[in-house]
Design a protein around this motif. Sequence first.
Motif: not given
Length: 281
Positions: A50-74
């Motif tokens: 996952l590659l974030h947008g400008a000025f963002y952090t991981i949690s700010m950009n992907w915070g809602q998606l990671i918990p679901e994606l990580s259920k089946t993916r690395k």
Amino acid sequence: MKKLNLLLLMLLVTAAASAQQLKPLTSGYAPVNGIKVYYEVYGKGQPIILLHGAFYTISMNWGQLIPELSKTRKVIAIEMQGHGHSPYSERKLDIVTLASDVEKVMDYLKIERADVAGYSMGGSVAYQFAVQSPKRLRKLVIISSTYKTKGWLPVVNGAFKNFNPEVFDNTPLKVGYDAVAPDKTNWRKFLKQMFAFSHVPFNVGDANISKIAAPVLIISGDNDGLDKIELMKTYQLLGGGVSADLSPMPKSQLAIVPSQGHVSLMMQTPTILSYLANFLK
């Protein structure tokens, strides 16, 4: 200009509201191309970067998606040069170098091949990665982004021309930076570097995009600042825009999400997850 600044701050507050506190399985710094790049790893399975947008952090950009994606993916989330936990560096910013950083992080984590998803600036880097490192890419996901400056509407390209670092003071982006940056005193230098980066036109190249062999999913909001004529040209370069009743369905996909802007699109978690699930399976 005041109206533009007010709109920007409203969008930043909206973006920050989507951030979650995430707990990675592992995290650390990869030494790449003369700098250190921070990464976090979640879940197990087929890797996706996952590659974030400008000025963002991981949690700010992907915070809602990671918990679901990580259920089946690395899930491997990266914070690019100067962003979040990654230290500020005087190294010049350009998408060629940033794309090389992604490959070097893969080398460091011993990941031979992965899906790559990028949002906004991260999407531009992802396009460049697909061209530079085709053998390392399985599938590509581009969210509200383009491979060239002219892929944005003129109003978007002109938005940062008159900005100064003070615009971002007392914003959720500053709060997010202060929370994780190894040296908070670099904030202003980081902003100036990013502004300079945004002023330099870039173009991965039509011919290069047309040679991308990996399937590509493009997700765009109908009013996210992308020039939709240029977006359709991009999809055609990737083999799309045909009549699938008269010829085979293309391997790449285009999704236009209605009533969404650049920031609000990234907050449509169920919609994005459904597109990703169908495309990446």
